[in-house]
Design a protein around this motif. Structure first.
Motif, PDB file in Angstrom:
ATOM      1  N   UNK A 157       0.841  -1.208   0.000  1.00  0.00           N
ATOM      2  CA  UNK A 157       0.000   0.000   0.000  1.00  0.00           C
ATOM      3  C   UNK A 157       0.875   1.257   0.000  1.00  0.00           C
ATOM      4  N   UNK A 158       1.934   1.235   0.797  1.00  0.00           N
ATOM      5  CA  UNK A 158       2.861   2.373   0.856  1.00  0.00           C
ATOM      6  C   UNK A 158       3.542   2.587  -0.502  1.00  0.00           C
ATOM      7  N   UNK A 159       4.026   1.507  -1.122  1.00  0.00           N
ATOM      8  CA  UNK A 159       4.698   1.639  -2.418  1.00  0.00           C
ATOM      9  C   UNK A 159       3.745   2.141  -3.489  1.00  0.00           C
ATOM     10  N   UNK A 160       2.503   1.698  -3.446  1.00  0.00           N
ATOM     11  CA  UNK A 160       1.527   2.194  -4.426  1.00  0.00           C
ATOM     12  C   UNK A 160       1.283   3.686  -4.266  1.00  0.00           C
ATOM     13  N   UNK A 161       1.236   4.157  -3.021  1.00  0.00           N
ATOM     14  CA  UNK A 161       1.076   5.603  -2.784  1.00  0.00           C
ATOM     15  C   UNK A 161       2.288   6.368  -3.311  1.00  0.00           C
ATOM     16  N   UNK A 162       3.478   5.834  -3.075  1.00  0.00           N
ATOM     17  CA  UNK A 162       4.698   6.491  -3.552  1.00  0.00           C
ATOM     18  C   UNK A 162       4.746   6.511  -5.077  1.00  0.00           C
ATOM     19  N   UNK A 163       4.316   5.433  -5.706  1.00  0.00           N
ATOM     20  CA  UNK A 163       4.277   5.391  -7.170  1.00  0.00           C
ATOM     21  C   UNK A 163       3.292   6.415  -7.701  1.00  0.00           C
ATOM     22  N   UNK A 164       2.127   6.520  -7.064  1.00  0.00           N
ATOM     23  CA  UNK A 164       1.135   7.509  -7.491  1.00  0.00           C
ATOM     24  C   UNK A 164       1.670   8.927  -7.306  1.00  0.00           C
ATOM     25  N   UNK A 165       2.367   9.156  -6.206  1.00  0.00           N
ATOM     26  CA  UNK A 165       2.934  10.485  -5.939  1.00  0.00           C
ATOM     27  C   UNK A 165       4.006  10.834  -6.983  1.00  0.00           C
ATOM     28  N   UNK A 166       4.852   9.875  -7.312  1.00  0.00           N
ATOM     29  CA  UNK A 166       5.898  10.112  -8.313  1.00  0.00           C
ATOM     30  C   UNK A 166       5.290  10.353  -9.687  1.00  0.00           C
ATOM     31  N   UNK A 167       4.267   9.575 -10.043  1.00  0.00           N
ATOM     32  CA  UNK A 167       3.579   9.808 -11.316  1.00  0.00           C
ATOM     33  C   UNK A 167       2.948  11.195 -11.358  1.00  0.00           C
ATOM     34  N   UNK A 168       2.396  11.629 -10.236  1.00  0.00           N
ATOM     35  CA  UNK A 168       1.805  12.968 -10.170  1.00  0.00           C
ATOM     36  C   UNK A 168       2.875  14.045 -10.355  1.00  0.00           C
ATOM     37  N   UNK A 169       4.043  13.853  -9.755  1.00  0.00           N
ATOM     38  CA  UNK A 169       5.142  14.817  -9.927  1.00  0.00           C
ATOM     39  C   UNK A 169       5.574  14.887 -11.388  1.00  0.00           C
ATOM     40  N   UNK A 170       5.679  13.724 -12.018  1.00  0.00           N
ATOM     41  CA  UNK A 170       6.068  13.692 -13.434  1.00  0.00           C
ATOM     42  C   UNK A 170       5.043  14.448 -14.264  1.00  0.00           C
ATOM     43  N   UNK A 171       3.781  14.182 -14.026  1.00  0.00           N
ATOM     44  CA  UNK A 171       2.726  14.837 -14.804  1.00  0.00           C
ATOM     45  C   UNK A 171       2.728  16.345 -14.573  1.00  0.00           C
ATOM     46  N   UNK A 172       2.913  16.754 -13.330  1.00  0.00           N
ATOM     47  CA  UNK A 172       2.939  18.184 -13.008  1.00  0.00           C
ATOM     48  C   UNK A 172       4.095  18.889 -13.717  1.00  0.00           C
ATOM     49  N   UNK A 173       5.259  18.278 -13.718  1.00  0.00           N
ATOM     50  CA  UNK A 173       6.415  18.890 -14.382  1.00  0.00           C
ATOM     51  C   UNK A 173       6.199  18.936 -15.892  1.00  0.00           C
ATOM     52  N   UNK A 174       5.631  17.866 -16.457  1.00  0.00           N
ATOM     53  CA  UNK A 174       5.362  17.864 -17.890  1.00  0.00           C
ATOM     54  C   UNK A 174       4.342  18.941 -18.260  1.00  0.00           C
ATOM     55  N   UNK A 175       3.364  19.168 -17.397  1.00  0.00           N
ATOM     56  CA  UNK A 175       2.408  20.260 -17.645  1.00  0.00           C
ATOM     57  C   UNK A 175       3.105  21.619 -17.572  1.00  0.00           C
ATOM     58  N   UNK A 176       4.043  21.739 -16.624  1.00  0.00           N
ATOM     59  CA  UNK A 176       4.816  22.983 -16.519  1.00  0.00           C
ATOM     60  C   UNK A 176       5.674  23.213 -17.761  1.00  0.00           C
ATOM     61  N   UNK A 177       6.292  22.163 -18.256  1.00  0.00           N
ATOM     62  CA  UNK A 177       7.088  22.274 -19.482  1.00  0.00           C
ATOM     63  C   UNK A 177       6.205  22.698 -20.643  1.00  0.00           C
ATOM     64  N   UNK A 178       5.054  22.081 -20.720  1.00  0.00           N
ATOM     65  CA  UNK A 178       4.108  22.400 -21.789  1.00  0.00           C
ATOM     66  C   UNK A 178       3.698  23.876 -21.731  1.00  0.00           C
TER      67      UNK A 178
END
Length: 146
Positions: free
Chosen positions: A116-137
């Protein structure tokens, strides 16, 4: 495009590719390892339950054991009322069948919490990636309404 903006975009892309995606890969490997551990414990629990339900824990049984590279030897287990269970760090403990099932249940619950902890961390990392990609865009001047 402004050279400063291009430098920022390059830094963000490098951060995403070199740091965040690497973190994501490591988290996914850890998650896979924990899932494999749970599967192994559940298989062991099913085997112990089968032994107990069929009375094999007291009467014993014959089996074949793989000694490597698909070479098998026949083994006779005369008393399976106790088993050796890996309790961690390479240490094994002799437990009765009921004690082993209780330990397995505790270990499975612990592994489920870790998953459960690793899934939360994976979701958080995916969210960071998406946020940065939106910023780049946004820095590149693309409109989100596409």
């Amino acid at each position: 495009m402004n050279p400063d903006i291009q430098k920022k975009i390059l830094k963000f892309e490098t951060f995403v590719n070199d740091v965040l995606k690497e973190d994501l890969a490591q988290l996914e490997q850890k998650l896979d390892a924990k899932n494999a551990d749970i599967a192994e414990f559940l298989q062991l629990k099913a085997m112990i339950t089968t032994f107990k339900n069929n009375g094999l824990d007291k009467s014993g049984f014959k089996t074949q054991v793989d000694i490597g590279q698909n070479f098998f030897i026949e083994a006779q287990v005369s008393d399976a009322s106790t088993i050796l269970l890996d309790i961690g760090l390479g240490h094994y403990m002799e437990l009765s069948i009921d004690e082993a099932v209780a330990v397995i249940n505790v270990r499975v619950k612990l592994l489920e919490q870790q998953i459960k902890h690793f899934r939360k961390e994976i979701a958080r990392t995916n969210a960071h990636i998406k946020l940065i990609l939106l910023g780049i865009r946004e820095l590149q001047g693309f409109d989100d309404k596409m």
